[in-house]
Design an enzyme around this catalytic site. Structure first.
Site, PDB file in Angstrom:
ATOM      1  N   ARG A 165       0.846  -1.197   0.000  1.00 55.85           N
ATOM      2  CA  ARG A 165       0.000   0.000   0.000  1.00 55.85           C
ATOM      3  C   ARG A 165       0.883   1.249   0.000  1.00 55.85           C
ATOM      4  O   ARG A 165       1.784   1.378   0.825  1.00 55.85           O
ATOM      5  CB  ARG A 165      -0.907   0.019   1.227  1.00 55.85           C
TER       6      ARG A 165
ATOM      7  N   ASP B 126       1.218   5.506   0.164  1.00 52.29           N
ATOM      8  CA  ASP B 126       0.549   6.662   0.754  1.00 52.29           C
ATOM      9  C   ASP B 126       0.172   7.684  -0.313  1.00 52.29           C
ATOM     10  O   ASP B 126       0.605   7.595  -1.471  1.00 52.29           O
ATOM     11  CB  ASP B 126       1.466   7.335   1.776  1.00 52.29           C
TER      12      ASP B 126
ATOM     13  N   ARG C 184      10.587   6.980   3.791  1.00 56.29           N
ATOM     14  CA  ARG C 184      10.677   8.435   3.841  1.00 56.29           C
ATOM     15  C   ARG C 184      11.397   8.914   5.097  1.00 56.29           C
ATOM     16  O   ARG C 184      12.066   9.952   5.082  1.00 56.29           O
ATOM     17  CB  ARG C 184       9.288   9.037   3.724  1.00 56.29           C
TER      18      ARG C 184
END
Length: 284
Positions: free
Chosen positions: A61, A63, A212
């Site tokens: 998944r 973001d 990230r």
């Protein structure tokens, strides 16, 4: 947990890509937000003329704002629907889907395949530049601008201290009941002739915000705010550090998902569902 395909159904693997700029992430959400999963499921229902929505399972998944070049998903379709539509399904989806998401391949999956749990690694790329003039306007949706000069050698030195199996709680957004133990298989950075630095990040799986956050820590090393040993010290501390910034999503792209040989898919599927612990860790 059983993952057998229901009788009368066929599991179909989808290989796809998308520009995440205008999506609120992969997963369907309440409130009518635009998502990749929602767009593909709507298109699939339309082109197969089905009343039912066939739910997709995805390898990873992503973001809001994150892109994918090599995403993988699967869907279980009634065998008669697959038999009727599979020859023209790819082209019909191309005509129905919006231009920022494409399905490149559709094929019957081998026995034991699960897009999420059969995967043995996911590879992401994060792209950024320290060019004093900023980012090429044609690349602005895919490259982060960092307005300090960066030492890529120092960043690579720091990255080496993060490789291997660790509890990445310091670099993840904790989710109730979910482990943050991951095996980071590759973390390396290369500056191209155009000045864009591409960080390649590969792991068996990723927890929320992990890539990230890792890039945020390495940027702090690259611009001289921290030493090369700092990211590993943060990892060892095991808690979120306010100095580790989660960088913006638009520089991140899911490039590829790796799977084992067909005969190993079912075993990998089962293994991946087990909650992990580090060697020597207590059970409670």
């Amino acid at each position: 947990m059983s993952d057998e395909v229901q009788p009368g159904h066929v599991r179909v693997r989808l290989d796809l890509s998308y520009d995440g700029s205008e999506f609120s992430g992969w997963a369907k959400q309440a409130g009518g937000r635009r998502t990749v999963q929602g767009e593909i499921e709507d298109a699939l229902r339309t082109v197969t003329r089905s009343r039912e929505t066939y739910e997709l399972t995805v390898a990873g998944r992503t973001d809001a704002g994150v892109h994918a070049r090599g995403q993988v998903a699967h869907v279980d379709l009634p065998r008669e629907v697959w038999a009727e539509h599979h020859v023209k399904l790819l082209k019909r989806l191309a005509g129905r889907l919006p231009r920022d998401v494409r399905v490149w391949a559709l094929r019957e999956a081998p026995s034991g395949f699960n897009a999420r749990f059969s995967a043995v690694w996911r590879r992401y790329a994060y792209r950024f530049t320290d060019n004093p003039g900023g980012v090429d306007p044609l690349l602005r949706g895919h490259v982060l601008w960092h307005d300090w000069p960066l030492d890529v050698d120092a960043m690579n030195e720091a990255a080496r201290g993060l490789l291997g199996e660790h509890d990445f709680a310091a670099y993840c957004k904790k989710r109730e009941g979910a482990t943050t133990i991951r095996t980071l298989q590759e973390l390396s950075l290369v500056r191209g002739e155009d000045g864009i630095v591409t960080a390649t990040v590969r792991a068996d799986a990723f927890c929320h915000n992990m890539v990230r956050s890792l890039i945020g820590a390495l940027l702090f090393v690259g611009d001289g705010h921290r030493g090369s040993d700092w990211p590993a010290k943060v990892l060892a501390a095991g808690v979120r550090d306010s100095a580790v910034h989660v960088v913006r999503p638009h520089g991140l792209t899911l490039e590829e998902v790796g799977y084992p040989a067909d005969e190993l898919l079912a075993a990998r599927n089962k293994e991946a569902r087990n909650k992990r612990s580090l060697p020597g860790a207590g059970c409670c």
